[in-house]
Design a protein around this motif. Structure first.
Motif, short mmCIF file in Angstrom:
data_model
loop_
_atom_site.label_atom_id
_atom_site.label_comp_id
_atom_site.label_asym_id
_atom_site.label_seq_id
_atom_site.Cartn_x
_atom_site.Cartn_y
_atom_site.Cartn_z
N ALA A 32 0.85 -1.20 0.00
CA ALA A 32 0.00 0.00 0.00
C ALA A 32 0.88 1.24 0.00
N ALA A 33 0.28 2.37 -0.37
CA ALA A 33 1.00 3.65 -0.34
C ALA A 33 0.98 4.21 1.08
N ILE A 35 3.54 6.93 1.90
CA ILE A 35 4.39 8.12 1.91
C ILE A 35 3.72 9.20 1.06
N GLY A 41 12.21 13.01 2.11
CA GLY A 41 12.99 11.85 1.72
C GLY A 41 12.85 11.57 0.23
N LEU A 42 11.66 11.82 -0.29
CA LEU A 42 11.39 11.62 -1.72
C LEU A 42 11.83 12.84 -2.54
N PHE A 127 10.53 4.23 9.17
CA PHE A 127 9.96 2.88 9.04
C PHE A 127 11.07 1.85 8.92
N PHE B 22 -1.23 12.80 -11.11
CA PHE B 22 -0.29 11.76 -11.53
C PHE B 22 -0.25 11.65 -13.06
N PRO B 30 -3.36 15.84 -2.13
CA PRO B 30 -1.94 15.98 -1.74
C PRO B 30 -1.67 15.65 -0.28
N ALA B 32 -2.95 12.96 1.15
CA ALA B 32 -3.02 11.50 1.31
C ALA B 32 -1.68 10.87 0.92
N ALA B 33 -1.47 9.64 1.35
CA ALA B 33 -0.25 8.91 0.98
C ALA B 33 -0.43 8.28 -0.39
N HIS B 34 0.55 8.46 -1.27
CA HIS B 34 0.45 7.92 -2.63
C HIS B 34 1.66 7.09 -3.03
N ILE B 35 2.73 7.19 -2.24
CA ILE B 35 4.00 6.60 -2.63
C ILE B 35 4.30 5.41 -1.72
N ARG B 36 4.77 4.31 -2.31
CA ARG B 36 5.11 3.15 -1.48
C ARG B 36 6.51 3.28 -0.90
N VAL B 37 6.72 2.57 0.18
CA VAL B 37 8.02 2.70 0.86
C VAL B 37 9.18 2.20 0.01
N ASN B 38 8.92 1.33 -0.95
CA ASN B 38 10.03 0.83 -1.78
C ASN B 38 10.13 1.54 -3.12
N GLY B 41 12.69 6.39 -5.77
CA GLY B 41 12.85 7.82 -5.54
C GLY B 41 13.08 8.10 -4.07
N LEU B 42 12.41 7.33 -3.22
CA LEU B 42 12.56 7.49 -1.77
C LEU B 42 13.79 6.74 -1.25
N LEU B 116 9.33 1.15 -8.44
CA LEU B 116 9.46 0.26 -7.28
C LEU B 116 10.69 -0.63 -7.33
N PHE B 127 4.61 12.39 -11.09
CA PHE B 127 3.52 13.27 -10.67
C PHE B 127 3.92 14.74 -10.80
#
Lengths: 301, 301
Positions: A32-33, A35, A41-42, A127, B22, B30, B32-38, B41-42, B116, B127
């Motif tokens: 799931a998203a 971030i 960080g991004l 995290f 996007f 903006p 809300a969370a849209h980006i995954r931890v992996n 870019g992060l 990812l 985005f």
């Protein structure tokens, strides 16, 4: 005015098991998203990380990793990460991994960013992500790798002279480290040893350089602007117990070519042998490697 | 085994209006969370960006920005960004901004990452984010700034010699650029001019350096490993129409101290005057600044 939070997020096809937890202790779905787009960080690579090897439910060098996380935070002037919080978080991911029956060996990445841009009360994002180690990396532990040397464009006094360059901080700004890996692939190799402009040996993009000469292991000092190696430190402890001498001193590119063994040490790699450098075969270090790899393992058994 | 996707995400306190879309054309929240931890870019700062100034619904230098995005993508070996897609996306954010009655002037950030980690079919993440420009930055356009010079630790031949260092790519790995800003604040200044080891003028952490001498504007060539400036290019076009000469040639730190004016050009700054360098007042460039700032504006009126 249609706004939508999730429909642009495509289905994941990431392979292997992953376990994700945030610093508040909650487990979360790694597919799931989590971030926001304005996480620094991004947007700015403005954060730090550590990667820890976990074997049979036990993290290797956990506190040296947490100490290094704190060192990186200090260099980036991030709020000091709370050691016990990160320790608990690490164990939460590890316990969950074991409960779910994941592979005996996995990587545990700790990520800590400056938080949201434009937020006057910005709190860091933190995290821990457990992930399966790439098969190629595991294979290289026994097969060894071909590496190339690349100019890192810095001199060895720069870190001390220009702390704003963050040399030796494990920041999220790793685009150059990734580009070095692509340059290696282009030249038919799979890893890199960075050199300073004067031919001094620095480090790999994601590893520490260690060489063997006789019964002594050598690695360059962190003061030249490189990361102090946690795996290298474990290896040196094990090697000393097994009767080796260890020395932390500057190395030059010529030392790599004449050594009895050249190795890259990192959490995921453990101690990986470099068999070929810049297209030329190095001295066969299979026997030396077997001995020091065993010395490294003995630290954790 | 409780997993939760969202409870660790605290409420936003980011100030000002923001509009997010996007690359598939969907608008998104903006906060809300849209980006995954992996997302790479992060995790690796492995991506690129552009920041575009929008005034009265019109983006300045949109295609030069998109061309530079493509140039950065090529340097990082990312898939070539599709120009028309990014153009449509930019206009989508701009139209939405205007519909919602946002401030007449805003920043439009385009972000493009490698996608990812660990996904064999990884597609880039892309985005566009509209945001209000910081009041301090707007104020500095009229008041000017104090800046300091900092060693960037590179030489001017390095970019050509070592493309893996990504010098001159606008990557997401900006931790050093942010650290330079903190160093400036520590020294009582608010901006930075990076120098090469030999005293050559490079660029600001997020701006292009321009100096005036007589009726000529100068900026250093991008080939020394710096970003080609889009605002600087607009300024030069405007200045030429107003009777100025323009030259792209190497500058030295001494040139800054003897110039009739030193300026930092960027989308958000427009053309901002440097009134103090390393704690010493520079020649008063108020009149020169007024003239070239007007020449810059005339390009878009």
């Amino acid at each position: 005015m249609g706004t939508s939070g999730a429909i642009h997020v495509r289905l994941s096809s990431v392979t292997g098991m992953r376990v994700l937890a945030f610093t508040d202790g909650t487990l979360a779905d790694p597919d799931a998203a989590h971030i926001r787009v304005n996480d620094l960080g991004l947007l700015r690579g403005d954060g730090i990380f550590e990667t820890i090897l976990v074997v049979d439910g036990r993290p290797r060098e956990l506190w040296p990793h947490l100490d290094r996380l704190a060192r990186s935070a200090s260099m980036l002037e991030l709020p000091e990460p709370d050691g016990p919080t990160w320790e608990r978080l690490s164990h939460k991911v590890i316990e969950t991994w074991v409960e779910r029956g994941g592979p005996a060996e996995f990587g545990l990445k700790l990520v800590y960013t400056r938080g949201l841009e434009g937020d006057p009360a910005a709190a860091p994002t933190g995290f821990a992500l457990g992930f399966e180690i790439d098969e190629k990396v595991i294979r290289a532990r026994t097969e060894g790798v071909a590496a190339i040397t690349l100019d890192r464009g810095v001199d060895t006094g720069l870190a001390e002279r220009a702390p704003w360059l963050l040399l030796g901080a494990k920041s999220l700004s790793y685009a150059v480290n990734m580009a070095a890996g692509r340059e290696a692939a282009r030249r038919g190799a799979s890893d890199v040893i960075f050199l300073a402009g004067d031919g001094s040996v620095l480090e790999g993009p994601t590893s520490t350089v260690v060489i063997a000469r006789g019964r002594t292991l050598y690695t360059p000092p962190a003061t030249i602007g490189i990361l102090p190696g946690t795996t290298q430190a474990g290896l040196f402890r094990g090697a000393e117990r097994a009767g080796w001498s260890t020395k932390i001193e500057p190395l030059r590119v010529e030392d790599l070519r004449t050594a009895d063994g050249v190795f890259l040490a990192s959490s995921a790699r453990k101690v990986t042998r470099v068999h070929t450098l810049d297209g030329e075969a190095l001295k066969d270090s299979t026997t030396v490697h077997a001995e020091i790899a065993q010395a490294y393992e003995s630290v954790y058994s």
